[in-house]
Design an enzyme around this catalytic site. Structure first.
Site, PDB file in Angstrom:
ATOM      1  N   LYS A  53      26.374  11.717  27.891  1.00  0.00           N
ATOM      2  CA  LYS A  53      26.451  10.136  28.482  1.00  0.00           C
ATOM      3  C   LYS A  53      25.185   9.412  27.693  1.00  0.00           C
ATOM      4  CE  LYS A  53      27.475  10.433  33.349  1.00  0.00           C
ATOM      5  NZ  LYS A  53      27.212  10.625  34.710  1.00  0.00           N
TER       6      LYS A  53
ATOM      7  N   GLU B 252      33.299  22.485  37.062  1.00  0.00           N
ATOM      8  CA  GLU B 252      31.827  21.654  37.511  1.00  0.00           C
ATOM      9  C   GLU B 252      30.831  22.592  38.292  1.00  0.00           C
ATOM     10  OE1 GLU B 252      31.326  17.095  36.232  1.00  0.00           O
ATOM     11  OE2 GLU B 252      31.130  17.458  38.707  1.00  0.00           O
TER      12      GLU B 252
ATOM     13  N   HIS C 209      58.072  27.561  29.847  1.00  0.00           N
ATOM     14  CA  HIS C 209      59.305  27.534  27.625  1.00  0.00           C
ATOM     15  C   HIS C 209      57.388  27.044  27.393  1.00  0.00           C
ATOM     16  CE1 HIS C 209      63.039  28.390  29.804  1.00  0.00           C
ATOM     17  NE2 HIS C 209      61.585  28.363  30.809  1.00  0.00           N
TER      18      HIS C 209
HETATM   19  O1  PA5 Z   1      31.214  15.724  41.076  1.00  0.00           O
HETATM   20  C1  PA5 Z   1      30.460  14.809  40.338  1.00  0.00           C
HETATM   21  O2  PA5 Z   1      29.768  14.751  40.778  1.00  0.00           O
HETATM   22  C2  PA5 Z   1      31.430  14.047  38.890  1.00  0.00           C
HETATM   23  O3  PA5 Z   1      32.319  14.906  39.422  1.00  0.00           O
HETATM   24  C3  PA5 Z   1      31.370  12.638  39.895  1.00  0.00           C
HETATM   25  O4  PA5 Z   1      32.134  12.435  40.683  1.00  0.00           O
HETATM   26  C4  PA5 Z   1      31.845  11.976  38.308  1.00  0.00           C
HETATM   27  O5  PA5 Z   1      30.936  12.225  37.361  1.00  0.00           O
HETATM   28  C5  PA5 Z   1      32.036  10.898  38.638  1.00  0.00           C
HETATM   29  O6  PA5 Z   1      30.639   9.893  39.428  1.00  0.00           O
HETATM   30  P1  PA5 Z   1      30.255   8.733  40.028  1.00  0.00           P
HETATM   31  O7  PA5 Z   1      30.979   8.408  41.642  1.00  0.00           O
HETATM   32  O8  PA5 Z   1      29.268   8.775  40.869  1.00  0.00           O
HETATM   33  O9  PA5 Z   1      30.815   7.240  39.558  1.00  0.00           O
END
Ligand code: PA5
Length: 444
Positions: free
Chosen positions: A420, A285, A306
């Site tokens: 989303k 990410e 394996h």
């Molecule tokens: O790193 C990030 O910002 C994302 O992976 C969030 O942790 C994830 O989308 C969850 O978001 P939130 O904590 O706002 O529910």
């Protein structure tokens, strides 16, 4: 102290790339330390291990003690950065079979990290009639998956304890002022913990996001933070020789420039599985933007030797390995002698399982290197809260450096919005009508 060993990448990338990259690493370092790079407003995690709010830490410890005292189960609701770190640390330090073990701490269930009805129903059933608490975690306070799961567990709490009693068993970890979860928590009077503004989800395991569930599982969060603090100090040094995160970031960047497109994180400890999931999110990410970056993958050895071993040895030559090694196991199991020796294993009798594992690790490293898969080794020390804290900070810091070496903002995640938006449109969420019309035209 954690060590990054580069011996087995030497034949693949001409040295001395470290010297050539030093000016760029120095710039990346200054951006992280001073918050002057892209996304600099999200670099609060850089000083977190030493600057964390002590009052908040005391509250976390008190809440964890209350959960341990009044609950046989803790349901942790969150997705992505709001759960992977906690699950990684708990499984790594307490065991992937944590819930099955005899213990004085509550069972811990992670939900809200998907939308599968059977998975959610199963946890509702597993919690059953037991006393339980809920830690709902969402920085934005608006993420659909945890919000949906929370509705079910909130209803279960209210049915069992009444609205007021339920309120005493809900711990909300969220933004200090924004989002639906914060509004709800304030309205209902739930205890809340704050995700600091300057710490993004995937860098938040050392805030209440990770620390509350980790402490509830009985892990010493002071030790975790102190290990991270030591690594934080080490990461202020400049130079690949002095700073392990520089060494790792430089090596993986150079392998990327040499044509590698996949980095596989490997470990010979099955308890590391969710730490690898955390690592994948962290790097995927943070770096996967603008058509760039290594694809972060993971395998568990020896099990996956394996299954995926064949591909790693002889498939497309697109990967390198980063192998995390821990020191001696807590249990020194000695292989027993068998008079019949029907299985022909007496040549190992008297040897420890660690000895066999370590030879398997050496054999794998040499085979994969010969098969043109460069291997980086991260020696993480004996598994403990402190060494895991150091490893977490090391990967976070290396990830920040790596993002800046790639010229991307390592602290945003614009791509996560695409699904989303479509999902909201298809679910009929108000405000997404135009997108819905576009999408429906494309669905068969
Ligand atoms: O790193 C990030 O910002 C994302 O992976 C969030 O942790 C994830 O989308 C969850 O978001 P939130 O904590 O706002 O529910």
């Amino acid at each position: 102290m954690l060590n990054v060993k580069l011996f087995h990448i030497k034949k693949f990338i001409p040295m001395p790339y470290e010297e050539a990259l030093a000016p760029r690493l120095k710039l990346a370092q200054s951006r992280l330390q001073n918050g002057t790079g892209e996304g600099g407003e999200f670099t609060g995690w850089v000083r977190l291990p030493r600057d964390c709010d002590r009052t908040e830490l005391d509250r976390i410890a008190r809440a964890a003690a209350a959960i341990r005292a009044d609950s046989q189960a803790l349901v942790v609701i969150g997705i992505g950065g709001s759960y992977l770190g906690a699950r990684g640390v708990i499984e790594c330090l307490c065991s992937p079979n944590y819930n099955l073990r005899k213990k004085t701490t509550p069972d811990i269930f992670f939900v809200g990290n998907g939308l599968d009805a059977d998975a959610l129903a199963e946890v509702l059933e597993l919690v059953g009639d037991r006393d339980f608490s809920v830690n709902v975690i969402s920085k934005s306070g608006t993420t659909t998956e945890p919000a949906v799961a929370f509705r079910f567990f909130r209803r279960k709490l209210v049915e069992k304890y009444g609205r007021e009693g339920a309120g005493r068993r809900i711990y909300a970890t969220t933004d200090k002022s924004r989002g639906a979860l914060k509004a709800l928590a304030d309205q209902e009077g739930w205890e809340t913990f704050t995700v600091p503004d300057d710490v993004g989800g995937r860098y938040s395991v050392l805030t209440a996001v990770g620390l509350l569930p980790i402490a509830a599982a009985g892990v010493d969060i002071g030790e975790l933070l102190s290990g991270a603090g030591e690594m934080m100090d080490a990461c202020t040094a400049e130079g690949c020789g002095e700073n392990p995160a520089w060494r790792y970031a430089a090596a993986r960047y150079q392998l990327y420039r040499a044509g590698k497109s996949v980095e596989i994180l490997t470990c010979f400890d099955p308890a590391f599985r969710f730490m690898a999931e955390w690592w994948k999110q962290l790097f995927g990410e943070s770096e996967g933007k603008e058509g760039k970056a290594l694809f972060p993958a993971s395998v568990e050895f020896t099990a996956d030797l394996h299954s995926m071993g064949q591909y790693i040895q002889e498939g497309r030559r697109l990967m390198f390995e980063t192998s995390v090694r821990f020191g001696p196991s807590a249990h020194q199991l000695i292989i027993p002698r068998d008079e019949q020796d029907g299985d022909g294993l007496n040549y190992l009798a008297g040897k420890s399982l660690d000895f066999v594992r370590d030879r398997a690790a050496e054999a794998t490293l040499l085979a994969h290197t010969e098969g043109d898969v460069p291997n980086l080794v991260v020696e993480a020390g004996t598994k403990s809260a402190a060494s895991l804290g150091a490893l977490i900070y090391f990967f976070e810091y290396a990830c920040g450096l790596s993002g800046y070496l790639l010229d991307v903002n390592p602290f945003n995640q614009p791509g996560v919005e695409a699904y989303k938006k479509n999902m909201f449109a298809l679910l009929g969420k108000p405000g997404y009508e135009d997108r819905r019309a576009e999408l429906e035209a494309g669905l068969d």
